[in-house]
Design an enzyme around this catalytic site. Structure first.
Site, PDB file in Angstrom:
ATOM      1  N   LYS A  13      45.714  34.545  32.007  1.00 11.63           N
ATOM      2  CA  LYS A  13      45.633  35.612  30.965  1.00 11.63           C
ATOM      3  C   LYS A  13      47.019  36.153  30.548  1.00 11.63           C
ATOM      4  O   LYS A  13      47.247  36.362  29.510  1.00 11.63           O
ATOM      5  CB  LYS A  13      45.176  36.946  31.934  1.00 11.63           C
ATOM      6  CG  LYS A  13      43.796  36.721  32.139  1.00 11.63           C
ATOM      7  CD  LYS A  13      43.048  38.019  32.789  1.00 11.63           C
ATOM      8  CE  LYS A  13      43.806  38.866  34.066  1.00 11.63           C
ATOM      9  NZ  LYS A  13      43.522  37.747  35.017  1.00 11.63           N
ATOM     10  N   ARG A  91      38.597  46.120  35.096  1.00 10.96           N
ATOM     11  CA  ARG A  91      38.149  45.229  36.293  1.00 10.96           C
ATOM     12  C   ARG A  91      36.729  45.567  36.490  1.00 10.96           C
ATOM     13  O   ARG A  91      35.985  44.781  37.364  1.00 10.96           O
ATOM     14  CB  ARG A  91      39.066  45.186  37.224  1.00 10.96           C
ATOM     15  CG  ARG A  91      39.907  44.061  37.522  1.00 10.96           C
ATOM     16  CD  ARG A  91      40.821  44.305  38.560  1.00 10.96           C
ATOM     17  NE  ARG A  91      41.318  43.142  39.204  1.00 10.96           N
ATOM     18  CZ  ARG A  91      42.821  42.874  38.602  1.00 10.96           C
ATOM     19  NH1 ARG A  91      43.405  43.367  37.748  1.00 10.96           N
ATOM     20  NH2 ARG A  91      43.337  41.898  39.532  1.00 10.96           N
ATOM     21  N   ARG A 130      51.581  28.724  42.792  1.00  8.15           N
ATOM     22  CA  ARG A 130      51.923  29.481  41.818  1.00  8.15           C
ATOM     23  C   ARG A 130      53.226  30.240  42.079  1.00  8.15           C
ATOM     24  O   ARG A 130      53.276  30.769  43.138  1.00  8.15           O
ATOM     25  CB  ARG A 130      50.942  30.452  41.326  1.00  8.15           C
ATOM     26  CG  ARG A 130      51.409  31.754  40.371  1.00  8.15           C
ATOM     27  CD  ARG A 130      49.969  32.370  39.842  1.00  8.15           C
ATOM     28  NE  ARG A 130      49.850  33.557  40.663  1.00  8.15           N
ATOM     29  CZ  ARG A 130      48.935  34.381  40.017  1.00  8.15           C
ATOM     30  NH1 ARG A 130      48.635  34.532  38.896  1.00  8.15           N
ATOM     31  NH2 ARG A 130      48.888  35.478  40.815  1.00  8.15           N
ATOM     32  N   ARG A 163      53.864  35.576  45.117  1.00 10.62           N
ATOM     33  CA  ARG A 163      53.221  36.858  45.394  1.00 10.62           C
ATOM     34  C   ARG A 163      52.778  36.944  46.888  1.00 10.62           C
ATOM     35  O   ARG A 163      52.122  36.117  47.261  1.00 10.62           O
ATOM     36  CB  ARG A 163      52.342  37.119  44.267  1.00 10.62           C
ATOM     37  CG  ARG A 163      52.815  37.609  43.110  1.00 10.62           C
ATOM     38  CD  ARG A 163      51.747  37.827  41.922  1.00 10.62           C
ATOM     39  NE  ARG A 163      50.553  38.573  42.518  1.00 10.62           N
ATOM     40  CZ  ARG A 163      49.394  38.919  41.536  1.00 10.62           C
ATOM     41  NH1 ARG A 163      49.754  38.827  40.172  1.00 10.62           N
ATOM     42  NH2 ARG A 163      48.540  39.327  41.979  1.00 10.62           N
ATOM     43  N   ARG A 174      40.290  38.418  46.211  1.00  7.23           N
ATOM     44  CA  ARG A 174      40.515  38.674  45.089  1.00  7.23           C
ATOM     45  C   ARG A 174      39.617  37.935  44.220  1.00  7.23           C
ATOM     46  O   ARG A 174      38.924  38.510  43.112  1.00  7.23           O
ATOM     47  CB  ARG A 174      41.965  38.607  44.644  1.00  7.23           C
ATOM     48  CG  ARG A 174      42.703  39.609  45.184  1.00  7.23           C
ATOM     49  CD  ARG A 174      44.336  39.000  45.640  1.00  7.23           C
ATOM     50  NE  ARG A 174      44.811  38.768  44.013  1.00  7.23           N
ATOM     51  CZ  ARG A 174      45.587  38.013  43.696  1.00  7.23           C
ATOM     52  NH1 ARG A 174      46.030  36.874  44.657  1.00  7.23           N
ATOM     53  NH2 ARG A 174      46.090  37.537  42.704  1.00  7.23           N
TER      54      ARG A 174
HETATM   55  P1  AMP Z   1      46.775  41.244  39.417  1.00  2.32           P
HETATM   56  O1  AMP Z   1      48.278  41.028  39.226  1.00  2.32           O
HETATM   57  O2  AMP Z   1      45.845  41.545  38.096  1.00  2.32           O
HETATM   58  O3  AMP Z   1      46.205  40.163  40.020  1.00  2.32           O
HETATM   59  O4  AMP Z   1      46.606  42.601  40.440  1.00  2.32           O
HETATM   60  C1  AMP Z   1      47.290  42.813  41.679  1.00  2.32           C
HETATM   61  C2  AMP Z   1      46.493  43.853  42.161  1.00  2.32           C
HETATM   62  O5  AMP Z   1      46.650  44.882  41.592  1.00  2.32           O
HETATM   63  C3  AMP Z   1      44.965  43.595  42.424  1.00  2.32           C
HETATM   64  O6  AMP Z   1      44.552  42.732  43.687  1.00  2.32           O
HETATM   65  C4  AMP Z   1      44.420  44.951  42.714  1.00  2.32           C
HETATM   66  O7  AMP Z   1      44.903  45.532  44.105  1.00  2.32           O
HETATM   67  C5  AMP Z   1      45.347  45.808  41.849  1.00  2.32           C
HETATM   68  N1  AMP Z   1      44.860  46.158  40.471  1.00  2.32           N
HETATM   69  C6  AMP Z   1      45.346  45.621  39.219  1.00  2.32           C
HETATM   70  N2  AMP Z   1      44.610  45.801  38.220  1.00  2.32           N
HETATM   71  C7  AMP Z   1      43.594  46.762  38.695  1.00  2.32           C
HETATM   72  C8  AMP Z   1      42.557  47.333  38.052  1.00  2.32           C
HETATM   73  N3  AMP Z   1      42.404  47.373  36.792  1.00  2.32           N
HETATM   74  N4  AMP Z   1      41.769  48.206  39.039  1.00  2.32           N
HETATM   75  C9  AMP Z   1      41.845  48.347  40.331  1.00  2.32           C
HETATM   76  N5  AMP Z   1      42.852  47.472  40.812  1.00  2.32           N
HETATM   77  C10 AMP Z   1      43.784  46.728  40.056  1.00  2.32           C
END
Ligand code: AMP
Length: 219
Positions: A13, A91, A130, A163, A174
Site C-alpha cells: 500500500k 481498518r 522488510r 519495525r 496483525r
Molecule cells: P501499520 O503501519 O499500518 O501496520 O500500523 C501500525 C499499527 O498502528 C497497527 O498495528 C495498529 O496498532 C495501529 N494502527 C494503524 N492504523 C490503525 C487504524 N486504522 N485503527 C487502529 N489502529 C491502527
C-alpha cells in the site's frame, strides 16, 4: 480526489501511495506512520496509542479517527491540495462508517477504493525481510527488492531499520486482524460501487500500472 488503499501489512500500500503522490499529487496519509510519529514525539495521543501499537493491536477508534480527520482538514486547507491516499485507515467497518459520515458532513467523499490482494504466505516473507528508511519510510526487502548497499536507502541515503512490530509473532497477530476484520471492508466498498481489486503479488511496476488506472477512472 480521495482514495483508500486496502491491503494487509506488506501488500504494498505504501509503495502505491507514493506512486499516487508522484503521478496524481495525492498526499499519502498512513495511519501507522502518523501514530509512530506521535509515539516518537511523546504527544498525549502517542502515549495512549503506544501500548496498542507495540502489541500489534488496533488503537481505539476515538484516537485514530480524530487524527485522520485532522490530517484531511489540514490537507484540504493547503492551496495546492489535490486530495489524499488513505493507507491503513479505515481498518474496521465502524471506522469506515464514521469516515463516510464525517466526510459527507464536510461535503467530501471517497472516490475510489483499491484493494491489493496478496496471499498470506507471501506477506509473511515480505514482512520478515522488510527494511524501512529513517528519512522517508521508503520500503526495501532484502530478498525481493534489496537496496544497492545493505542497510542504506538507495533513494535518500538514510539508514534502514526493521519495525519493532515486524517480529514473527506480531506479524501473525496483525495479519489475523486484517484477515478477520479489515477484509470485511471489501464488501462494504463493493456495495458502494467503489472497489477495484488488484493482484498485489506481481511486480511493483505491474501493480502501479493497475493502481494508477483505477485511480484515473475514478477522477
Ligand atoms: P501499520 O503501519 O499500518 O501496520 O500500523 C501500525 C499499527 O498502528 C497497527 O498495528 C495498529 O496498532 C495501529 N494502527 C494503524 N492504523 C490503525 C487504524 N486504522 N485503527 C487502529 N489502529 C491502527
Amino acid at each position: 480526489m480521495n482514495i483508500i488503499m486496502i491491503g494487509a501489512q506488506g501488500s504494498g500500500k505504501g509503495t502505491q501511495a507514493e506512486a499516487l503522490q508522484r503521478e496524481l499529487g495525492l498526499r499519502p496519509c498512513a495511519s501507522g506512520d502518523l501514530l509512530r510519529e506521535h509515539i516518537a514525539k511523546g504527544t498525549p495521543l502517542g502515549q495512549q496509542a503506544k501500548p496498542y501499537v507495540e502489541r500489534g493491536d488496533l488503537v481505539p477508534d476515538e484516537l485514530v479517527i480524530g487524527m485522520i480527520l485532522d490530517f484531511l482538514r489540514a490537507t484540504r486547507s493547503q492551496p495546492d491540495a489535490r486530495g489524499v491516499t488513505l493507507d491503513g485507515f479505515p481498518r474496521t467497518i465502524p471506522q469506515a462508517e464514521k469516515l463516510d459520515a464525517e466526510m459527507a458532513a464536510e461535503g467530501q467523499r471517497i472516490n475510489a477504493v483499491i484493494a491489493l490482494e496478496v496471499p498470506r504466505a507471501l506477506l509473511l516473507d515480505r514482512l520478515s525481510d522488510r527494511w524501512i528508511c529513517r528519512a522517508h519510510g521508503h520500503v526495501w526487502n532484502t530478498k525481493t527488492h534489496p537496496p544497492r548497499v545493505a542497510g542504506i536507502c538507495d533513494l535518500d541515503g538514510s539508514a534502514l531499520y526493521q519495525r519493532s512490530d515486524d517480529t514473527p509473532e506480531k506479524i501473525e497477530r496483525r495479519l489475523d486482524i486484517y484477515f478477520n476484520e479489515t477484509v470485511h471492508l471489501l464488501d462494504y466498498y463493493q456495495r458502494q460501487g467503489k472497489l477495484t481489486r488488484i493482484d498485489g503479488a506481481r511486480s511493483i511496476d505491474d501493480v502501479t500500472r493497475d493502481t494508477l488506472a483505477a485511480a484515473r477512472r475514478a477522477s
